[in-house]
Design an enzyme around this catalytic site. Structure first.
Site, mmCIF file in Angstrom:
data_model
loop_
_atom_site.group_PDB
_atom_site.id
_atom_site.type_symbol
_atom_site.label_atom_id
_atom_site.label_comp_id
_atom_site.label_asym_id
_atom_site.label_seq_id
_atom_site.Cartn_x
_atom_site.Cartn_y
_atom_site.Cartn_z
ATOM 1 N N ASP A 37 -3.215 19.718 1.301
ATOM 2 C CA ASP A 37 -3.272 19.284 -0.005
ATOM 3 C C ASP A 37 -3.730 20.367 -0.912
ATOM 4 O OD1 ASP A 37 -2.675 16.816 1.043
ATOM 5 O OD2 ASP A 37 -4.672 15.979 0.595
ATOM 6 N N TYR A 40 -0.998 22.490 -1.738
ATOM 7 C CA TYR A 40 0.133 21.834 -2.668
ATOM 8 C C TYR A 40 -0.682 21.930 -4.085
ATOM 9 C CZ TYR A 40 2.562 17.966 -4.836
ATOM 10 O OH TYR A 40 3.293 17.040 -5.578
ATOM 11 N N ASP A 41 -2.055 21.798 -4.127
ATOM 12 C CA ASP A 41 -2.653 21.875 -5.623
ATOM 13 C C ASP A 41 -2.591 23.333 -6.128
ATOM 14 O OD1 ASP A 41 -3.442 19.376 -5.101
ATOM 15 O OD2 ASP A 41 -5.416 19.600 -4.348
ATOM 16 N N SER A 86 21.242 -11.283 -8.729
ATOM 17 C CA SER A 86 20.233 -11.805 -7.514
ATOM 18 C C SER A 86 20.855 -12.071 -6.402
ATOM 19 C CB SER A 86 19.382 -12.962 -8.147
ATOM 20 O OG SER A 86 20.440 -14.092 -8.530
ATOM 21 N N GLU A 118 18.408 -5.215 5.862
ATOM 22 C CA GLU A 118 17.307 -4.739 5.269
ATOM 23 C C GLU A 118 16.126 -5.712 5.176
ATOM 24 O OE1 GLU A 118 19.255 -3.340 1.582
ATOM 25 O OE2 GLU A 118 20.977 -2.556 2.658
ATOM 26 N N LYS A 120 13.719 -7.419 3.383
ATOM 27 C CA LYS A 120 13.369 -7.801 1.916
ATOM 28 C C LYS A 120 12.304 -7.448 1.429
ATOM 29 C CE LYS A 120 14.867 -11.230 -1.468
ATOM 30 N NZ LYS A 120 13.578 -11.195 -2.324
ATOM 31 N N ASP A 122 9.205 -7.275 -1.120
ATOM 32 C CA ASP A 122 8.716 -8.234 -1.880
ATOM 33 C C ASP A 122 7.949 -7.503 -3.084
ATOM 34 O OD1 ASP A 122 7.982 -10.621 -3.236
ATOM 35 O OD2 ASP A 122 6.557 -11.390 -1.655
ATOM 36 N N ARG A 141 14.489 -5.277 -13.880
ATOM 37 C CA ARG A 141 16.179 -5.960 -13.795
ATOM 38 C C ARG A 141 16.104 -6.819 -15.014
ATOM 39 N NH1 ARG A 141 17.017 -11.079 -12.224
ATOM 40 N NH2 ARG A 141 19.099 -11.366 -11.436
ATOM 41 N N GLU A 181 13.532 -1.394 -5.000
ATOM 42 C CA GLU A 181 12.331 -2.518 -5.142
ATOM 43 C C GLU A 181 11.052 -1.380 -5.023
ATOM 44 O OE1 GLU A 181 13.705 -5.359 -5.322
ATOM 45 O OE2 GLU A 181 11.855 -6.916 -4.960
ATOM 46 N N TYR A 233 17.932 0.698 -2.288
ATOM 47 C CA TYR A 233 19.017 -0.074 -1.452
ATOM 48 C C TYR A 233 20.181 -0.257 -2.087
ATOM 49 C CZ TYR A 233 17.162 -3.849 -4.036
ATOM 50 O OH TYR A 233 16.472 -4.638 -5.434
ATOM 51 N N LYS A 297 24.100 -7.828 4.414
ATOM 52 C CA LYS A 297 24.866 -7.482 3.551
ATOM 53 C C LYS A 297 26.347 -7.022 4.246
ATOM 54 C CE LYS A 297 21.812 -5.400 0.105
ATOM 55 N NZ LYS A 297 21.212 -4.258 -0.622
ATOM 56 N N LYS A 321 15.096 -15.765 3.883
ATOM 57 C CA LYS A 321 13.907 -15.608 3.617
ATOM 58 C C LYS A 321 13.069 -16.168 4.886
ATOM 59 C CE LYS A 321 12.572 -15.889 -0.426
ATOM 60 N NZ LYS A 321 12.717 -15.694 -1.840
ATOM 61 N N CYS A 415 -29.820 -27.771 4.377
ATOM 62 C CA CYS A 415 -28.847 -28.124 5.508
ATOM 63 C C CYS A 415 -28.113 -29.389 5.059
ATOM 64 C CB CYS A 415 -29.401 -27.785 6.725
ATOM 65 S SG CYS A 415 -28.001 -28.258 8.011
ATOM 66 N N CYS A 418 -29.080 -31.519 8.632
ATOM 67 C CA CYS A 418 -30.208 -32.118 9.021
ATOM 68 C C CYS A 418 -31.449 -32.055 7.810
ATOM 69 C CB CYS A 418 -31.058 -31.340 10.168
ATOM 70 S SG CYS A 418 -31.268 -29.343 9.583
ATOM 71 N N CYS A 433 -29.126 -22.273 8.254
ATOM 72 C CA CYS A 433 -30.285 -23.386 8.747
ATOM 73 C C CYS A 433 -30.632 -22.722 10.016
ATOM 74 C CB CYS A 433 -29.254 -24.636 9.121
ATOM 75 S SG CYS A 433 -30.191 -25.976 9.750
ATOM 76 N N CYS A 438 -30.917 -29.004 14.757
ATOM 77 C CA CYS A 438 -30.008 -29.456 13.695
ATOM 78 C C CYS A 438 -28.890 -29.953 14.492
ATOM 79 C CB CYS A 438 -29.675 -28.224 12.694
ATOM 80 S SG CYS A 438 -28.059 -28.688 11.663
HETATM 81 C C1 9MJ Z 1 15.161 -5.977 -1.376
HETATM 82 N N1 9MJ Z 1 14.404 -6.729 -2.441
HETATM 83 O O1 9MJ Z 1 14.314 -5.220 -0.521
HETATM 84 C C2 9MJ Z 1 18.743 -6.017 -2.258
HETATM 85 N N2 9MJ Z 1 16.404 -5.872 -1.571
HETATM 86 O O2 9MJ Z 1 21.002 -6.014 -2.601
HETATM 87 C C3 9MJ Z 1 17.447 -5.326 -0.697
HETATM 88 N N3 9MJ Z 1 17.221 -6.356 -2.474
HETATM 89 C C4 9MJ Z 1 19.765 -6.575 -2.856
HETATM 90 N N4 9MJ Z 1 18.495 -5.415 -1.229
HETATM 91 C C5 9MJ Z 1 21.672 -6.602 -3.704
HETATM 92 N N5 9MJ Z 1 16.955 -4.578 0.406
HETATM 93 C C6 9MJ Z 1 20.919 -7.324 -4.554
HETATM 94 C C7 9MJ Z 1 19.576 -7.164 -4.251
#
Ligand code: 9MJ
Length: 673
Positions: A37, A40-41, A86, A118, A120, A122, A141, A181, A233, A297, A321, A415, A418, A433, A438
């Site tokens: 590090d 890098y610095d 979506s 892939e 997904k 969150d 989005r 994401e 992605y 996909k 999901k 308590c 008791c 307690c 008890c």
């Molecule tokens: C997520 N949320 O990881 C898509 N996503 O592809 C991946 N979302 C996506 N692909 C087309 N891995 C529309 C959304």
């Protein structure tokens, strides 16, 4: 420094910028830094100094200028050149088969269809626009058609290149719209929430909300302090050659230096997709970030184009999901439970709700401090969470749902079982307690005594224990072995047959290994692991009873707190008497069964990163004491890589070799602690 900006200095500045970009990628994306590090610095400072002296050296992708844009007064809307659609959701295998049937109908084919799958993420979906290789714009989005310009915030994400790398086999496209994401690692999220709480700011419910909140900051200096990360992605517009498949696209994005999830996989047909889904679901909690499913996909772009999109989503992709691990429900009441060691725990009674496929009607609130910190009130709508095997917990109230009649809760002074005064011991959060008689504690102790890994008494469940204690038939462990069929006859739901079965089960349980016997006593701080350590060390129960605190503390693996607790337990006359009565009633402790602990034998571990509860050397000691092996590097022979915080490149190696990565909590479970 010379006064004039020479070509050499220009070259040096360009070199520094490129080096810093490269090291950034190694550090934030590959998790495999090449330099310290401090080095890098030093490079960063050298570039900064040059740029300060000659501002014309500052380029749009200069690593010194990730942060520093002036705060905005509002976000500007930006239309997406291609809508950000979506995904349709699937919740079971049938939905997936239906997804493929539709594809086959449209494509008029019966041949196997290759897919890319892939994890997904969150997080928060974004679009990044690179013009001539430079990050020119980033947008949320939004509604899919129009998003908000969050360029300044996105520039602060260290894993993201401000300039694309030029792949060996060609140039970067004049325009590249990349989709991905933005997310936060779970551990970074926990740390971030701890800091917020310390600063008396409300914590975020989950990493996704924290990521979204961080991207909504008008001042990118604030965003720069947030541990944001990104996986790419997909694409919007890409000028020039568009890769012929999703798998080639991801490979190309990687060549541009963009972070792509290393867990993406090609599948030859839908059955393989389902197999990968099961694997991913099983690994879900060992990943350092939240995923809420898997995206499937159709791999070939030609087929994707043939399939097209509906108004909302592409027909060539679907999100399978996982079951959600959080849900909202109503907190009806708070009950105070008394554990076997006397600790009082507030437990939320909830309107039953399904969380991750299990109906939850109770969740722990931990203690008064936690209730105050989260400001949870009776009558609140609350967010509950259930992860893995852990007890469900109340995460936070949904304050916007308050109607004004919610009531604050205070732990009682006495308590609930008791009526004895409860005590908060110095240095402890829990109230306790201390009444040895008890009834609530007694019930819990008996339950523990009879449980699977202790005396394993078949048929002695919670309801039965409640009755035995309430009716005064059992006031201590030995009373169990004095029970007769006639005693049981009057109990609820106790037929003659089940009474006989219980008597037989009690009889059968009397022969027990030393470690189980010690564990069954329910001594504070003595779990299965410590019980095994003690059983291995002492030749019998008399020797264990005779050991003083110093002798106990001298044992490898026994700390001062455990030693004090064990010595105090055996120092009490009623406990000596109880053990004598157990032995008198025919309990036989088998010494040969206190075999060396081998429950991890044959398993090889690699430790990486910082562990929270102990040093790596201590963890190694515990693993070895359980028969396991610890090595320094990951190979095909490794069974588990244990990842602490800031793990090193061993994680990548593990992923490459398909070795399971577990967190510290899981290691503790495996050790039985
Ligand atoms: C997520 N949320 O990881 C898509 N996503 O592809 C991946 N979302 C996506 N692909 C087309 N891995 C529309 C959304």
């Amino acid at each position: 420094m010379p006064d004039t900006l020479t070509p050499d200095i220009r070259r040096r500045a360009r070199f520094l910028a490129d080096e810093l970009t490269r090291h950034n990628y190694r550090y934030y994306v590959l998790d495999d830094p090449e330099i310290a590090d401090s080095e890098y610095d030093r490079l960063m400072k050298e570039l900064g100094d040059l740029e300060q002296r000659w501002p014309e050296l500052v380029t749009p992708d200069s690593p010194t200028h990730r942060v520093g844009a002036p705060p905005l007064s509002k976000f500007v809307s930006v239309p997406h050149s291609l809508p950000m659609l979506s995904l349709d959701n699937a919740f079971n295998d049938d939905d997936i088969f239906e997804f493929e049937r539709r594809i086959r109908r449209i494509l008029k084919t019966t041949a196997p269809i290759p897919y890319m799958v892939e994890p997904k993420m969150d997080g928060v979906a974004v679009e990044l626009i690179y013009r001539d290789g430079l990050l020119a714009q980033a947008a949320t989005r939004g509604d899919g058609f129009v998003g908000e310009d969050i360029t300044a915030n996105v520039r602060t994400i260290r894993a993201l290149p401000l300039r694309l790398s030029v792949p060996a086999d060609g140039a970067v496209p004049a325009t590249l719209e990349v989709r991905g994401e933005i997310f936060i690692h779970r551990e970074a999220f926990r740390q971030f929430n701890r800091e917020r709480i310390a600063a008396e700011l409300p914590p975020f419910a989950n990493p996704r909300n924290a990521a979204a909140g961080s991207l909504r900051q008008l001042d990118s200096q604030v965003t720069a302090q947030r541990p944001l990360n990104i996986f790419c992605y997909g694409i919007g517009v890409m000028q020039g050659d568009v890769p012929a498949s999703q798998s080639e696209l991801l490979a190309r994005l990687k060549m541009f230096g963009l972070p792509v999830n290393p867990l993406v996989q090609s599948c030859r047909m839908i059955e393989e997709v389902l197999a990968v889904y099961r694997e991913l679901e099983a690994r879900r909690e060992t990943l350092p970030y939240d995923i809420d499913g898997m995206v499937i996909k159709v791999d070939a772009r030609a087929l994707q184009d043939q399939l097209g999109t509906t108004a909302r989503s592409p027909r060539w992709a679907i999100a399978y999901k996982f079951k959600a691990i959080q849900a909202t429900t109503w907190l009806e009441a708070i009950e105070v439970q008394v554990g076997r060691t006397g600790a009082l725990t507030p437990v939320a009674h909830l309107t039953p709700v399904s969380v991750g496929g299990v109906v939850v009607s109770r969740a722990t609130l931990h203690n008064q401090d936690e209730i105050d910190r989260k400001d949870v009130r009776i009558g609140d709508t609350v967010l509950v969470q259930r992860a893995g095997d852990v007890i469900p917990e109340v995460v936070m109230p949904v304050v916007s749902k308050r109607r004004g009649d919610e009531r604050r809760f205070r732990m009682p002074d006495v308590c609930p079982s008791c009526g004895a005064s409860v005590v908060r011991t110095e240095g402890e959060i829990a109230l306790r307690c201390f009444n040895a008689d008890c009834p609530a504690q007694l019930k819990e102790r008996i339950r523990h005594f009879a449980s699977k890994n202790a005396f394993d008494i078949d048929g002695l469940g919670e309801k039965l224990v409640d009755q035995l204690v309430s009716r005064g038939l059992v006031a201590s462990f030995p009373d169990l072995f004095g029970l007769e069929a006639a005693d049981l006859a009057g109990l609820d739901r106790m037929a003659e047959r089940s009474a006989a079965n219980l008597i037989a089960a009690l009889q059968a349980s009397k022969t027990i290994s030393f470690d189980r016997f010690i564990f069954a006593l329910g001594i504070r701080h003595v779990g299965e692991h410590v019980a095994r350590v003690l059983a291995k060390h002492f030749p019998g129960v008399a020797a264990l009873q005779a050991a003083d605190r110093d002798a106990l503390e001298a044992i490898e693996g026994i700390g001062p707190i455990v030693a004090a607790s064990v010595a105090s337990f055996f120092g009490r006359e009623e406990n000596t008497e109880m053990i004598r009565r157990l032995l008198d009633s025919g309990v036989q402790i088998t010494m040969d069964q206190a075999e060396p602990d081998t429950h991890l034998s044959g398993l090889t571990f690699v430790l990486t990163g910082t562990l929270a509860r102990m040093s790596r050397a201590q963890a190694q000691g515990l693993i070895e004491a359980a028969g396991g092996k610890v090595t320094g590097s990951v190979s095909r022979k490794t069974d588990y890589v244990v990842a602490g915080t800031s793990p090193g490149s061993k994680i990548d190696k593990a992923r490459q070799l398909n070795v399971a990565v577990i967190d510290e909590a899981r290691l503790w479970e495996m050790l039985g602690a």
